[in-house]
Design an enzyme around this catalytic site. Sequence first.
Site, short mmCIF file in Angstrom:
data_model
loop_
_atom_site.label_atom_id
_atom_site.label_comp_id
_atom_site.label_asym_id
_atom_site.label_seq_id
_atom_site.Cartn_x
_atom_site.Cartn_y
_atom_site.Cartn_z
N ARG A 201 -29.29 2.87 40.27
CA ARG A 201 -29.07 2.56 38.85
C ARG A 201 -28.55 1.13 38.72
O ARG A 201 -27.67 0.70 39.47
CB ARG A 201 -28.07 3.52 38.23
N ARG A 210 -32.35 3.73 32.75
CA ARG A 210 -31.58 3.99 33.96
C ARG A 210 -32.28 5.09 34.79
O ARG A 210 -32.89 6.00 34.22
CB ARG A 210 -30.16 4.42 33.62
N ASP A 213 -28.06 8.84 35.03
CA ASP A 213 -26.85 8.71 34.21
C ASP A 213 -26.08 10.02 34.31
O ASP A 213 -26.62 11.09 34.01
CB ASP A 213 -27.23 8.41 32.76
N ASP A 215 -22.41 11.82 33.17
CA ASP A 215 -21.23 11.70 32.33
C ASP A 215 -20.41 12.98 32.36
O ASP A 215 -20.96 14.08 32.23
CB ASP A 215 -21.62 11.41 30.88
#
Length: 274
Positions: A201, A210, A213, A215
Amino acid sequence: MDKIKIKDLEVYANHGVFPEETKLGQKFLVSADLYTDVRKAGCTDELEESTDYGAVCHFITEYLQKHTWKLIESVAENLTREILLTYPLIREAEIEIKKPWAPIGLPLQSVSVTVRRSWHEVYVALGSNLGDKQKHLEDAVKALDELEDCKVEKVSDFIRTEPYGVTDQDEFLNGCLCLKTLKTPLELLETLHDLEKAAKRERIRHWGPRTLDLDILFYDDIICQEPELCIPHVDMQNRDFVLKPLKQIAPYKRHPGTLKTVTEMEQELEERVN
């Protein structure tokens, strides 16, 4: 939660800062509060439904005699982690390491360190819109599950969604997972960043394309506002590509700030958009 208590188990081991401590060894006293559910064991009277405290005592003794650390802080930290990894029924453990013969040149009864550690429930959002998107997500799930102190419990379907924020890019593949971990929030964040780097990334443009990702959405029910990390995720209530897959695996999980369930947040977002 119920508790199994072990008090002042004597272990002769080689831990300490000074050479004579690691060569000659000394006595340590270990106390353990092991938090677990003993309901089934109590009802069935079957040992396999509980954690065998005798086996735990032997495990503690063998583990402390096999390893050597300078600090009793390290003894307590590593022992607690290994107990949680070794005994699946134990959800939380508080371990006290007493050092009765601490060589400080002054009279004292003992010095001790106590740590309390537990498994944490975490929800993580996954996304990719570059390269082999599905492989990036599947590899991330596999890598997390293979970590010794992480256990992936549930994974949502992967859904295709339009880009959010910056729209001049390819569509995303998104999903969510639930995992149990011994890592702190910042330790887990570092691990997720390492997985993103492994997927090559590049952070060139905010909300830009990307390969991967990751989170943190929820970490237990904590509310955390650090410069590098905000939990619950600050914008999750506005992201259908987060709420839809999250609803698959945790429809009634409540936001610790608003107390709204994932289902309620998803419904409110749908009403705002439509």
